[in-house]
Design a protein around this motif. Structure first.
Motif, PDB file in Angstrom:
ATOM      1  N   UNK A  16       0.822  -1.207   0.000  1.00 33.70           N
ATOM      2  CA  UNK A  16       0.000   0.000   0.000  1.00 33.70           C
ATOM      3  C   UNK A  16       0.856   1.258   0.000  1.00 33.70           C
ATOM      4  N   UNK A  17       1.924   1.252   0.809  1.00 31.89           N
ATOM      5  CA  UNK A  17       2.810   2.407   0.857  1.00 31.89           C
ATOM      6  C   UNK A  17       3.512   2.597  -0.482  1.00 31.89           C
ATOM      7  N   UNK A  18       3.977   1.512  -1.085  1.00 31.33           N
ATOM      8  CA  UNK A  18       4.659   1.610  -2.382  1.00 31.33           C
ATOM      9  C   UNK A  18       3.711   2.139  -3.446  1.00 31.33           C
ATOM     10  N   UNK A  19       2.489   1.646  -3.454  1.00 22.56           N
ATOM     11  CA  UNK A  19       1.519   2.097  -4.455  1.00 22.56           C
ATOM     12  C   UNK A  19       1.255   3.599  -4.319  1.00 22.56           C
ATOM     13  N   UNK A  20       1.084   4.066  -3.092  1.00 20.14           N
ATOM     14  CA  UNK A  20       0.864   5.503  -2.873  1.00 20.14           C
ATOM     15  C   UNK A  20       2.063   6.315  -3.360  1.00 20.14           C
ATOM     16  N   UNK A  21       3.268   5.845  -3.049  1.00 22.90           N
ATOM     17  CA  UNK A  21       4.474   6.534  -3.494  1.00 22.90           C
ATOM     18  C   UNK A  21       4.525   6.600  -5.011  1.00 22.90           C
ATOM     19  N   UNK A  22       4.263   5.480  -5.664  1.00 25.60           N
ATOM     20  CA  UNK A  22       4.363   5.418  -7.125  1.00 25.60           C
ATOM     21  C   UNK A  22       3.404   6.396  -7.795  1.00 25.60           C
ATOM     22  N   UNK A  23       2.171   6.456  -7.320  1.00 29.42           N
ATOM     23  CA  UNK A  23       1.212   7.359  -7.960  1.00 29.42           C
ATOM     24  C   UNK A  23       1.626   8.815  -7.779  1.00 29.42           C
ATOM     25  N   UNK A  24       2.165   9.158  -6.619  1.00 30.52           N
ATOM     26  CA  UNK A  24       2.622  10.535  -6.418  1.00 30.52           C
ATOM     27  C   UNK A  24       3.833  10.840  -7.287  1.00 30.52           C
ATOM     28  N   UNK A  25       4.764   9.915  -7.379  1.00 32.73           N
ATOM     29  CA  UNK A  25       5.982  10.157  -8.163  1.00 32.73           C
ATOM     30  C   UNK A  25       5.672  10.260  -9.652  1.00 32.73           C
ATOM     31  N   UNK A  26       4.840   9.390 -10.150  1.00 29.64           N
ATOM     32  CA  UNK A  26       4.527   9.435 -11.587  1.00 29.64           C
ATOM     33  C   UNK A  26       3.756  10.703 -11.918  1.00 29.64           C
ATOM     34  N   UNK A  27       2.895  11.156 -11.019  1.00 28.43           N
ATOM     35  CA  UNK A  27       2.202  12.429 -11.236  1.00 28.43           C
ATOM     36  C   UNK A  27       3.219  13.556 -11.364  1.00 28.43           C
ATOM     37  N   UNK A  28       4.217  13.581 -10.472  1.00 25.38           N
ATOM     38  CA  UNK A  28       5.250  14.621 -10.531  1.00 25.38           C
ATOM     39  C   UNK A  28       6.090  14.520 -11.798  1.00 25.38           C
ATOM     40  N   UNK A  29       6.410  13.317 -12.196  1.00 28.80           N
ATOM     41  CA  UNK A  29       7.200  13.129 -13.416  1.00 28.80           C
ATOM     42  C   UNK A  29       6.447  13.674 -14.623  1.00 28.80           C
ATOM     43  N   UNK A  30       5.173  13.391 -14.723  1.00 29.14           N
ATOM     44  CA  UNK A  30       4.394  13.901 -15.856  1.00 29.14           C
ATOM     45  C   UNK A  30       4.288  15.422 -15.804  1.00 29.14           C
ATOM     46  N   UNK A  31       4.098  15.975 -14.613  1.00 28.60           N
ATOM     47  CA  UNK A  31       3.950  17.423 -14.497  1.00 28.60           C
ATOM     48  C   UNK A  31       5.254  18.148 -14.822  1.00 28.60           C
ATOM     49  N   UNK A  32       6.378  17.598 -14.407  1.00 32.04           N
ATOM     50  CA  UNK A  32       7.670  18.281 -14.590  1.00 32.04           C
ATOM     51  C   UNK A  32       8.341  17.942 -15.914  1.00 32.04           C
ATOM     52  N   UNK A  33       8.317  16.647 -16.298  1.00 28.11           N
ATOM     53  CA  UNK A  33       9.108  16.200 -17.437  1.00 28.11           C
ATOM     54  C   UNK A  33       8.280  15.841 -18.660  1.00 28.11           C
ATOM     55  N   UNK A  34       7.035  15.407 -18.452  1.00 27.46           N
ATOM     56  CA  UNK A  34       6.108  15.043 -19.536  1.00 27.46           C
ATOM     57  C   UNK A  34       6.762  14.111 -20.565  1.00 27.46           C
ATOM     58  N   UNK A  35       7.278  12.952 -20.137  1.00 23.10           N
ATOM     59  CA  UNK A  35       7.922  12.053 -21.092  1.00 23.10           C
ATOM     60  C   UNK A  35       6.910  11.345 -21.979  1.00 23.10           C
ATOM     61  N   UNK A  36       7.364  10.904 -23.139  1.00 22.50           N
ATOM     62  CA  UNK A  36       6.519  10.085 -24.009  1.00 22.50           C
ATOM     63  C   UNK A  36       6.446   8.650 -23.508  1.00 22.50           C
ATOM     64  N   UNK A  37       7.553   8.170 -22.952  1.00 19.32           N
ATOM     65  CA  UNK A  37       7.643   6.801 -22.466  1.00 19.32           C
ATOM     66  C   UNK A  37       8.286   6.813 -21.085  1.00 19.32           C
ATOM     67  N   UNK A  38       7.681   6.090 -20.149  1.00 14.79           N
ATOM     68  CA  UNK A  38       8.246   5.942 -18.812  1.00 14.79           C
ATOM     69  C   UNK A  38       8.683   4.495 -18.641  1.00 14.79           C
ATOM     70  N   UNK A  39       9.951   4.298 -18.312  1.00 16.72           N
ATOM     71  CA  UNK A  39      10.487   2.967 -18.025  1.00 16.72           C
ATOM     72  C   UNK A  39      10.648   2.851 -16.512  1.00 16.72           C
ATOM     73  N   UNK A  40       9.968   1.896 -15.913  1.00 18.61           N
ATOM     74  CA  UNK A  40      10.113   1.629 -14.484  1.00 18.61           C
ATOM     75  C   UNK A  40      11.062   0.449 -14.340  1.00 18.61           C
TER      76      UNK A  40
END
Length: 271
Positions: A52-76
């Motif tokens: 649950x903690x990891x899932x919450x972290x991931x959603x917050x981080x990916x939101x920030x990545x899209x807002x700041x960097x707006x990549x076409x492809x995200x590799x996890x």
């Protein structure tokens, strides 16, 4: 397939520095692609946290990545993150292509001669049903030994850039010895951080005279997935530097600066 890579932006995301070998592999195959790197130093380590903690972290981080960097492809590249959140992130961020690093258990099952595979994992990944499903699907007739090695993640993150080869070999030796004693001839590195230890693992295996034992990791899976979206011919010129970003609110620690220098990336900055 994308016919022109020049305008594409790929972002590699990991719980720490584990994705840098993935970034290097992508750069080597597609020189025309701009690649950013995001290390979640604020959330590190994932392997000791609840799903649950990891899932919450991931959603917050990916939101920030899209807002700041707006990549076409995200590799996890973080396998624990892939196990916990890949499908949910793909469903929530459909405009952005999201690729996850998958442990090559199927390849190991095809290659093994002893019918025994060892999977080095984080503490969390070793317990997750995702790995159960992969083993049941891809290696139903193979003995698969899960070896939690959470301390190796911390070792790579903080100590390896300043360590001698003998130190790295000593760190991996107990885990490799256990895998070899179990008769495994394929070692699946089911954490991006373990890729950094590949040379040390190989030296330990060779010292034991076990040259038929091989390591496998997730880099080729990621490259194969990217080939569906990227033009296969490398560009004549190198891409613009995409940047190295940290999710925390402090300046990069010495180990992060050392890793950035070693991989030739920009100095880490805050996301």
């Amino acid at each position: 397939m994308q016919s022109n890579n020049d305008a594409l932006h790929v972002c590699v995301f990991d719980s720490g520095i584990g994705g840098l070998p993935f970034l290097k592999a992508i750069h080597q195959e597609w020189r025309g692609v701009t690649i950013s790197y995001v290390a979640d130093d604020a959330g590190f380590p994932y392997g000791t946290k609840s799903p649950e903690a990891i899932r919450d972290i991931l959603f917050e981080r990916v939101r920030r990545i899209r807002a700041r960097l707006d990549p076409d492809i995200l590799v996890i590249s973080c396998v624990t993150a892939v196990q916990i959140g890949l499908k949910d992130l793909q469903a929530a961020h459909r405009p952005m292509k999201i690729i996850g690093a998958i442990p090559p258990i199927a390849q190991a099952a095809r290659e093994t001669q002893s019918h025994r595979i060892a999977v080095l994992t984080t503490a969390r990944a070793a317990e997750d049903a995702f790995l159960d499903d992969m083993i049941a699907r891809d290696a139903p007739e193979i003995d698969v030994f899960r070896i939690p090695a959470q301390d190796l993640v911390d070792y790579v993150e903080q100590h390896l850039p300043f360590a001698e080869q003998e130190s790295a070999e000593a760190a991996v030796e107990p885990y490799i010895a256990y895998a070899l004693e179990k008769g495994a001839d394929r070692l699946v590195l089911a954490s991006s951080h373990f890729v950094f230890l590949e040379e040390a693992i190989r030296h330990v295996i060779t010292a034991r005279g076990m040259d038929d034992v091989h390591c496998l990791d997730s880099r080729e899976h990621v490259l194969s997935a990217l080939r569906r979206f990227l033009f296969s011919e490398p560009a004549a010129e190198a891409a613009n530097e995409g940047g190295f970003y940290l999710t925390g609110d402090r300046k990069p620690c010495p180990s992060y600066i050392a890793w950035a220098n070693r991989f030739g990336t920009a100095v880490p900055e805050l996301l």
